[in-house]
Design an enzyme around this catalytic site. Sequence first.
Site, PDB file in Angstrom:
ATOM      1  N   ASP A  81       3.238  -6.797   3.621  1.00  0.00           N
ATOM      2  CA  ASP A  81       2.869  -5.947   4.755  1.00  0.00           C
ATOM      3  C   ASP A  81       3.040  -6.627   6.107  1.00  0.00           C
ATOM      4  OD1 ASP A  81       2.034  -3.554   5.837  1.00  0.00           O
ATOM      5  OD2 ASP A  81      -0.092  -3.858   5.435  1.00  0.00           O
ATOM      6  N   GLU A 141      -4.736   2.457   2.621  1.00  0.00           N
ATOM      7  CA  GLU A 141      -4.972   1.227   3.381  1.00  0.00           C
ATOM      8  C   GLU A 141      -5.180   1.509   4.856  1.00  0.00           C
ATOM      9  OE1 GLU A 141      -3.538  -2.243   5.865  1.00  0.00           O
ATOM     10  OE2 GLU A 141      -2.735  -0.225   5.714  1.00  0.00           O
ATOM     11  N   GLU A 142      -4.419   2.439   5.409  1.00  0.00           N
ATOM     12  CA  GLU A 142      -4.359   2.604   6.858  1.00  0.00           C
ATOM     13  C   GLU A 142      -5.642   3.148   7.483  1.00  0.00           C
ATOM     14  OE1 GLU A 142      -2.192   1.318   8.573  1.00  0.00           O
ATOM     15  OE2 GLU A 142      -0.245   1.325   7.604  1.00  0.00           O
ATOM     16  N   ASP A 168       6.163   0.575   7.505  1.00  0.00           N
ATOM     17  CA  ASP A 168       4.841   0.011   7.257  1.00  0.00           C
ATOM     18  C   ASP A 168       4.111   0.940   6.279  1.00  0.00           C
ATOM     19  OD1 ASP A 168       2.239  -0.929   7.301  1.00  0.00           O
ATOM     20  OD2 ASP A 168       1.852  -0.297   9.370  1.00  0.00           O
ATOM     21  N   ASP A 210       0.189   4.390   1.310  1.00  0.00           N
ATOM     22  CA  ASP A 210       0.098   5.364   2.399  1.00  0.00           C
ATOM     23  C   ASP A 210       0.826   4.900   3.646  1.00  0.00           C
ATOM     24  OD1 ASP A 210      -1.887   3.342   2.656  1.00  0.00           O
ATOM     25  OD2 ASP A 210      -2.993   4.561   4.096  1.00  0.00           O
ATOM     26  N   HIS A 232       2.969   2.462  13.625  1.00  0.00           N
ATOM     27  CA  HIS A 232       1.902   3.415  13.947  1.00  0.00           C
ATOM     28  C   HIS A 232       2.258   4.319  15.121  1.00  0.00           C
ATOM     29  CE1 HIS A 232      -1.412   0.693  11.949  1.00  0.00           C
ATOM     30  NE2 HIS A 232      -0.328   0.837  11.203  1.00  0.00           N
ATOM     31  N   HIS A 250       0.852  -1.206   0.000  1.00  0.00           N
ATOM     32  CA  HIS A 250       0.000   0.000   0.000  1.00  0.00           C
ATOM     33  C   HIS A 250       0.877   1.241   0.000  1.00  0.00           C
ATOM     34  CE1 HIS A 250       0.381   0.742   4.412  1.00  0.00           C
ATOM     35  NE2 HIS A 250       0.209  -0.549   4.583  1.00  0.00           N
TER      36      HIS A 250
END
Length: 484
Positions: A169, A145-146, A115, A78, A456, A76
């Site tokens: 991922d 995606e996030e 990530d 983002d 994150h 992904h």
Amino acid sequence: MSEITHLQPQLLWKWFDQICAIPHPSHHEEALANFIVNWAKEKQFFVERDEAGNVLIRKPATAGMKNRTPVALQAHLDMVPQANEGNPHDFTKDPIRPYIDGDWVKAQGTTLGADNGIGLASALAVLESDDIAHPPLEVLLTMTEETGMDGALNLRRNWLQSEILINTDTEEIGEIYIGCAGGINANLTLPIEREKNAFEHCVQLTLKGLRGGHSGCDIHTGRANAIKVLARVLAKLAQNQPHLALAEIRGGSIRNAIPREAAAVLAFNGDLNTLEREVKNLEVLLKEELAIAEPNLTLFIEPADNAETVFTPQSTKTTIHLLNALPNGVIRNSDVIKNVVESSLSIGVLKTEGDKVKGTILVRSLIESGKAYVTELLSSVATLAGAKTEFSAPYPGWKPVNDSAILNLTKKHYAEVLGKEPEIKVIHAGLECGLLKEHYPHIDMVSLGPTIRNAHSPDEKVQISAVKTYWEVLVRVLGDISIK
């Protein structure tokens, strides 16, 4: 160019450095997508975008590989935008600044975007390389995606030609993932009533210094949720300080991260020193209780501008009790898969908007009935408080297949590189594989990646040696795909 471009494999790290240089938080990936599309056109690859903005690039097979089964690498575009408090980083404008710390690459005061930037970089490196053997190759790069898997959810049908898909991922070297949890967003809205502020004092109560982390992968670790801890503190203060009202409450910034900070603006009558002592006592209690999970926790009050209006006594009471009673964390562990969480939830964002307090909660479960149970539990608690819950952006889990061609091939090469058998796992986090499998049920899938810690959060880091191992496994697998 930063110092990471000297790391090996150099082509992968060169691409990751380029990705860091182009801002790409969720909903702001367009510049990165355009850069990649223009690069692919210059290389004369087939490149196309679908209606959701996803990017698909095709590269012909290398010599002698034309009759092998076609493979897609998927990542992904983002990243999660999180910065330490006081860091003025603008994720829509400022580049990520990576640096080397021993065997790790970190970012200066922000999430790193490993990530899924490392997976993205690996796919682009394979495209650019002239000496990696591979079958007919597709690279699928998805949008946003996030914050809801928008790209995978709205992926164009009948677009992919591949029969195998490798999702990039995963965040632990030596592990191959073959399944993941599904999820759904729960949007909680509590109506409140306000009245003119007639209190003597106004202060801000702040909780900060928590570790945060991924609300799926880290949900079982005992890390504290700042919103929940603040609610607990407020409930205790309200017991001992009856003449107290909320003027505002807030915490967290993204739905799929465990909140590291939360704050409330309080109006009250009484002695300020007494309140400060009580807050200090609560900080000592929390520090003792959470000494291992949250060693850097701090709780304090400071003067705040006088609020014009405050919550009424009943709205203050209802808000505090709702947040304190709100279920959060692991709800149930799996009976089928050892040491895996089955169902969980995490409140990721809390804010006050006029006459409403709003919370965003991410519910996850390996099974649909578990997801239904947690949403019903939330609805019941909300109903008791006079709040409403709306559910949105559901995505399916990825059902494990324990014996497949790509799994067995990946296991073989992992064992050769590591000198031991890899672990086959199901993850309590949302991978796009569940949605991709809905669009393309025939595709054989696995997910792998290097070791990433504290995704994150601003403490995110990726292990340099693990990236090298991941790359070696990926290259071996691509070069050993069987004849279709």
